[in-house]
Design an enzyme around this catalytic site. Structure first.
Site, mmCIF file in Angstrom:
data_model
loop_
_atom_site.group_PDB
_atom_site.id
_atom_site.type_symbol
_atom_site.label_atom_id
_atom_site.label_comp_id
_atom_site.label_asym_id
_atom_site.label_seq_id
_atom_site.Cartn_x
_atom_site.Cartn_y
_atom_site.Cartn_z
ATOM 1 N N GLY A 71 6.510 -5.074 -8.108
ATOM 2 C CA GLY A 71 5.111 -5.279 -8.456
ATOM 3 C C GLY A 71 4.506 -4.086 -9.182
ATOM 4 O O GLY A 71 3.735 -4.244 -10.133
ATOM 5 N N THR A 72 4.859 -2.893 -8.737
ATOM 6 C CA THR A 72 4.291 -1.682 -9.345
ATOM 7 C C THR A 72 4.645 -1.619 -10.827
ATOM 8 O O THR A 72 3.780 -1.375 -11.681
ATOM 9 C CB THR A 72 4.831 -0.436 -8.611
ATOM 10 O OG1 THR A 72 4.416 -0.512 -7.244
ATOM 11 C CG2 THR A 72 4.314 0.845 -9.234
ATOM 12 N N ASN A 149 -4.367 -7.330 -0.738
ATOM 13 C CA ASN A 149 -3.357 -6.957 0.248
ATOM 14 C C ASN A 149 -3.949 -6.545 1.589
ATOM 15 O O ASN A 149 -3.288 -6.663 2.613
ATOM 16 C CB ASN A 149 -2.479 -5.823 -0.307
ATOM 17 C CG ASN A 149 -3.273 -4.750 -1.012
ATOM 18 O OD1 ASN A 149 -4.012 -5.007 -1.963
ATOM 19 N ND2 ASN A 149 -3.143 -3.529 -0.539
ATOM 20 N N GLN A 177 0.584 -10.689 -3.354
ATOM 21 C CA GLN A 177 0.290 -11.074 -1.964
ATOM 22 C C GLN A 177 0.031 -12.567 -1.801
ATOM 23 O O GLN A 177 0.012 -13.070 -0.674
ATOM 24 C CB GLN A 177 -0.914 -10.287 -1.427
ATOM 25 C CG GLN A 177 -0.642 -8.797 -1.261
ATOM 26 C CD GLN A 177 0.346 -8.483 -0.138
ATOM 27 O OE1 GLN A 177 0.689 -9.335 0.688
ATOM 28 N NE2 GLN A 177 0.805 -7.248 -0.094
ATOM 29 N N CYS A 321 0.067 0.672 1.659
ATOM 30 C CA CYS A 321 0.720 1.455 0.609
ATOM 31 C C CYS A 321 0.186 2.868 0.531
ATOM 32 O O CYS A 321 0.755 3.723 -0.118
ATOM 33 C CB CYS A 321 0.567 0.756 -0.732
ATOM 34 S SG CYS A 321 1.414 -0.818 -0.718
#
Ligand code: PLP
Length: 381
Positions: A71-72, A149, A177, A321
């Site tokens: 995802g990043t 999230n 998510q 995170c």
């Protein structure tokens, strides 16, 4: 005693079926998907199948799926990649984006873009009137996540996309998510790009995708041998991509049963949380069914998480995170929650293996911890 995992928004365990699908590609089918020989062909075919599986879960054509490391990377590829083809105007992102959208947007601001944070209301929903206000300025890029999230609140991405398109902007949603918890359709959301990640849906860590409208022009962040239509060079991580594909197929197959089961568990959890005096964030908004984010006023979130961990239950405080930091959650601050209240935030996120007994057990551990910590606070005062 076995530790109970209630932190599925941070990551999920690898599904046994996903592992089984991956194993051959970790052992004998080790070819490079770009090689012309038999080993390469076997790997390429596996990547093709995975691309079809990922495409199917969000209703696009396989060629629209760009495999990346998660995802990043997908979020970075969209924000920086779209900016690479545009002259700097405004980049508008919601105030509750994950740091891997928020920080690339800040980088654009340092490169001459105007950064605009889109407001959310007290329930954590994007404020459409603020979107309209923001879009009065020339805007090149808009990004609003599909589900947050922390709170689990679902955003009206289609409504934002309609406005963004009218303003001529490129519209992206981070659906990391939402995937596997609610139906996600690229077409219905009307976006130009969408981010997915494998490890939130019982797939392996280190695999994800940016799903794109084929007309969207993107400049690669990682260049080299020209893999993934030139948008993401680097030898494909075939086992992880195979696992991602399998995880998507399994997620699509279980969604209809899983979503109501998770909703029932959460309803039980939240009834008890109210009885214990908790305040639940985003409660009045539509949320993904597995997430509950709450605070017991006067009790520190970190302390509570450590207490229930000692009793055998793994939950998160604030944003998973950024659990290394003690800053209050940016999402809660954007919702107008006072910093001292936000510091109490605890997140429970259930998964497909969570049982009613586990939720009852957790509630027992939580009420014990809350009772002890309240007594301590009372003594200290
Ligand atoms: N976007 C959201 C909303 C997330 O919750 C996360 C992970 O926590 C990410 C992006 C990052 O995904 P990945 O861990 O695959 O890099």
């Amino acid at each position: 005693m076995e530790h109970v995992y209630l932190d599925h928004n941070a990551t999920t365990p690898l599904d046994e079926k996903v592992l089984a699908a991956m194993m051959p590609y970790l052992r004998d089918r080790y070819g490079n998907a770009s090689s012309r020989h038999e080993f390469g062909t076997v790997a390429r075919k596996a990547v093709d199948v995975a691309r079809e599986q990922v495409a199917a879960i969000v209703g696009v054509r396989p060629a629209q799926v760009i495999f990346v490391s998660g995802g990043t990377e997908a979020n970075n590829l969209f924000v920086k990649g779209a900016a690479g083809y545009l002259k700097p105007t405004q980049v508008a992102v919601s105030a509750i984006e994950h740091p891997c959208v928020a920080k690339p947007a800040q980088e654009l601001a340092r490169a001459g873009w105007k950064l605009r944070k889109l407001a959310v209301d007290r329930d954590g929903r994007i404020d459409l009137s603020d979107v309209e206000e923001a879009l009065k300025e020339p805007t090149g890029i808009v990004s609003v996540m599909l589900a947050n999230n922390e709170t689990g609140v679902i955003q009206d991405v289609a409504a934002v996309a309609e406005r963004a398109r009218r303003a001529g902007a490129r519209m992206h949603t981070d659906a990391v998510q939402a995937l596997g918890k609610i139906p996600v359709s690229f077409g219905a959301l009307n976006v130009h790009a969408m981010t997915l990640s494998a490890h939130k849906i019982y797939g392996p860590k280190g695999a994800g995708a940016l799903v794109v409208d084929k007309r969207l022009e993107l400049r690669p962040v990682i260049s080299g041998g020209g893999h993934e239509q030139g948008l993401r060079s680097g030898t494909e991580n075939v086992p992880a991509i195979v696992g991602f594909g399998a995880a998507c197929e399994l997620a699509a197959g279980r969604l209809a049963n899983l979503a109501p089961a998770l909703a029932a568990l959460r309803a039980r959890l939240e009834r008890a949380l109210h009885e214990l005096g908790a305040v639940i964030f985003g409660e009045r908004a539509e949320r993904i069914p597995n997430t509950s984010y709450f605070v017991f006023p006067g009790i520190d979130g970190e302390t509570l998480v450590i207490e229930v961990d000692k009793a055998g239950y793994a939950v998160a405080s604030g944003a998973a995170c950024s659990s290394a930091s003690t800053e209050p959650s940016a999402t809660l601050l954007a919702m107008g929650v006072a910093p001292e209240v936000a510091r109490g935030a605890v997140r429970v996120s259930c998964g497909m293996a969570t049982t009613a007994e586990q939720v009852e057990g957790f509630l027992g551990a939580l009420s014990g911890a809350v009772y002890r910590l309240r007594r301590l606070t009372a003594v200290a005062v």
